[in-house]
Design a protein around this motif. Structure first.
Motif, PDB file in Angstrom:
ATOM      1  N   GLY A   1      12.515  15.113  -5.220  1.00  0.00           N
ATOM      2  CA  GLY A   1      13.342  14.263  -5.906  1.00  0.00           C
ATOM      3  C   GLY A   1      13.162  12.949  -5.672  1.00  0.00           C
ATOM      4  O   GLY A   1      13.350  11.824  -6.492  1.00  0.00           O
ATOM      5  N   SER A   2      12.601  12.191  -4.395  1.00  0.00           N
ATOM      6  CA  SER A   2      12.643  10.840  -4.135  1.00  0.00           C
ATOM      7  C   SER A   2      11.046  10.671  -4.499  1.00  0.00           C
ATOM      8  O   SER A   2      11.156   9.389  -5.446  1.00  0.00           O
ATOM      9  N   LEU A   3      10.152  11.303  -4.580  1.00  0.00           N
ATOM     10  CA  LEU A   3       8.804  11.065  -5.145  1.00  0.00           C
ATOM     11  C   LEU A   3       8.698  10.807  -6.605  1.00  0.00           C
ATOM     12  O   LEU A   3       8.206  10.078  -7.088  1.00  0.00           O
ATOM     13  N   ASN A   4       9.550  11.670  -7.445  1.00  0.00           N
ATOM     14  CA  ASN A   4       9.461  11.676  -8.490  1.00  0.00           C
ATOM     15  C   ASN A   4      10.468  10.642  -9.364  1.00  0.00           C
ATOM     16  O   ASN A   4      10.406  10.766 -10.572  1.00  0.00           O
TER      17      ASN A   4
ATOM     18  N   ARG B   1       0.677  -1.231   0.027  1.00  0.00           N
ATOM     19  CA  ARG B   1      -0.121   0.056   0.015  1.00  0.00           C
ATOM     20  C   ARG B   1       0.992   1.242   0.015  1.00  0.00           C
ATOM     21  O   ARG B   1       0.334   2.221  -0.053  1.00  0.00           O
ATOM     22  N   VAL B   2       2.171   1.006   0.119  1.00  0.00           N
ATOM     23  CA  VAL B   2       3.072   2.145   0.175  1.00  0.00           C
ATOM     24  C   VAL B   2       4.001   2.221  -0.908  1.00  0.00           C
ATOM     25  O   VAL B   2       4.876   1.248  -1.010  1.00  0.00           O
ATOM     26  N   ARG B   3       4.125   3.166  -1.702  1.00  0.00           N
ATOM     27  CA  ARG B   3       4.772   3.268  -2.857  1.00  0.00           C
ATOM     28  C   ARG B   3       6.193   3.819  -2.410  1.00  0.00           C
ATOM     29  O   ARG B   3       7.284   3.303  -2.905  1.00  0.00           O
ATOM     30  N   LYS B   4       6.366   4.911  -1.860  1.00  0.00           N
ATOM     31  CA  LYS B   4       7.503   5.592  -1.309  1.00  0.00           C
ATOM     32  C   LYS B   4       7.606   6.078   0.211  1.00  0.00           C
ATOM     33  O   LYS B   4       6.330   6.496   0.522  1.00  0.00           O
ATOM     34  N   LEU B   5       8.676   6.152   0.898  1.00  0.00           N
ATOM     35  CA  LEU B   5       8.497   6.519   2.292  1.00  0.00           C
ATOM     36  C   LEU B   5       9.663   7.573   2.536  1.00  0.00           C
ATOM     37  O   LEU B   5      10.799   7.467   2.205  1.00  0.00           O
ATOM     38  N   VAL B   6       9.234   8.579   3.241  1.00  0.00           N
ATOM     39  CA  VAL B   6      10.113   9.854   3.610  1.00  0.00           C
ATOM     40  C   VAL B   6       9.972   9.812   5.109  1.00  0.00           C
ATOM     41  O   VAL B   6       8.868  10.128   5.764  1.00  0.00           O
TER      42      VAL B   6
END
Length: 302
Positions: free
Chosen positions: A298-301, A128-133
């Motif tokens: 930068g991370s999400l993209n 359910r989680v694509r990227k994590l910050v």
């Protein structure tokens, strides 16, 4: 594959809206801006969802649907339905909100205890989680070890130990939340929260029952759940993280030592980057908003 957000260049794209959403047995107040891929922004202590307003607007302009919910306990009627303020419970709240918002997946951005919720959600529902910050609170066994053996971190974390006492609620509320003002000064030296934002934060804390509930996060921090099922759930919420992740920590953070994030990559199995942000303390998203937003985007993209 990288996810390309819609171009969002209009001023209206960044406007912050308020509403409530039923999720996880609670009517959750939230702020939101934009439309597009979902990004949840999770606040910590002593803070509230409104401190994400600037980042919500920024993410919305970049084509994301940015949502900042109040964490359980932070509004009248928002007390934990099961009485739990543990990582597994707040992580489940995150997953329930993704579902309530009609999405299969979201990116997560968490600060302080919001980071803890994001880490737990990534463990409990990795698909359910694509990227994590994560920001300002590191992940891994080194933090608990520091509370036991590191005198410097014990000094920084004095408030956690004080919050175990019966005096804590009265102390927090005394003199118009002077203790909260002190924590902000100490944790982010040189940063002054604007008065209107300080007043709004204190209004959140002043609402009936809120301080008592949010102390629960700390009063449950050092003891395991009493029952075996919840102990197992907590263990699931604290495993190795399989979601691509970014971690940001202010170089001048006087709440959590930046050294506590050394070696975090050992518990992230699908890509991990750590960035120490100069000129920032604990509330780095407010102190260095452009730098933090640039790293996040930068991370999400990617």
């Amino acid at each position: 594959m990288p996810r390309t957000p819609r171009p969002g260049t209009s001023q209206a794209a960044g406007r912050v809206r308020r509403r409530t959403v039923q999720a996880g047995g609670l009517e959750v107040p939230l702020l939101e801006a934009g439309s597009g891929p979902l990004v949840l922004c999770l606040h910590g202590f002593p803070d509230h969802a409104a401190s994400w307003a600037g980042l919500l607007e920024c993410l919305a302009r970049e084509g994301y649907w940015a949502v900042a919910p109040a964490q359980r306990g932070y509004w009248p009627g928002g007390a934990a339905p099961d009485g739990s303020y543990r990582a597994s419970s707040t992580g489940q709240d995150v997953l329930a909100l993704i579902e309530a918002l009609g999405r299969e997946q979201a990116d997560l951005i968490g600060h302080d205890l919001g980071a803890r919720a994001a880490y737990a959600a990534a463990n409990l529902g990795a698909t359910r989680v694509r990227k994590l910050v994560g920001m300002a609170v590191p992940y891994g066994p080194q933090l608990r070890a520091a509370w036991v053996a590191d005198g410097d971190q014990q000094r920084r974390s004095w408030y956690m130990f004080f919050f175990q006492t019966v005096m804590a609620q009265a102390a927090v509320e005394l003199n118009d939340f002077a203790l909260i003002d002190r924590l902000w000064r100490e944790w982010s030296p040189g940063y002054e929260l604007p008065e209107t934002e300080r007043a709004a934060l204190k209004d959140t804390l002043r609402a009936p029952g809120v301080v008592n509930e949010i102390l629960g996060y700390y009063r449950q921090l050092f003891t395991p759940p009493a029952d075996e099922a919840n102990r197992a759930l907590e263990a699931r919420a604290s495993g190795a993280i399989t979601v691509p992740s970014l971690y940001l920590h202010g170089a001048d953070d006087n709440c959590m030592s930046v050294e506590l994030s050394d070696g975090m990559e050992a518990v992230f199995t699908s890509g991990f980057e750590r960035v120490v942000v100069p000129g920032a303390g604990h509330f780095l998203h407010l102190e260095q908003p452009k730098t933090v937003a640039d790293h996040i985007l930068g991370s999400l993209n990617s």
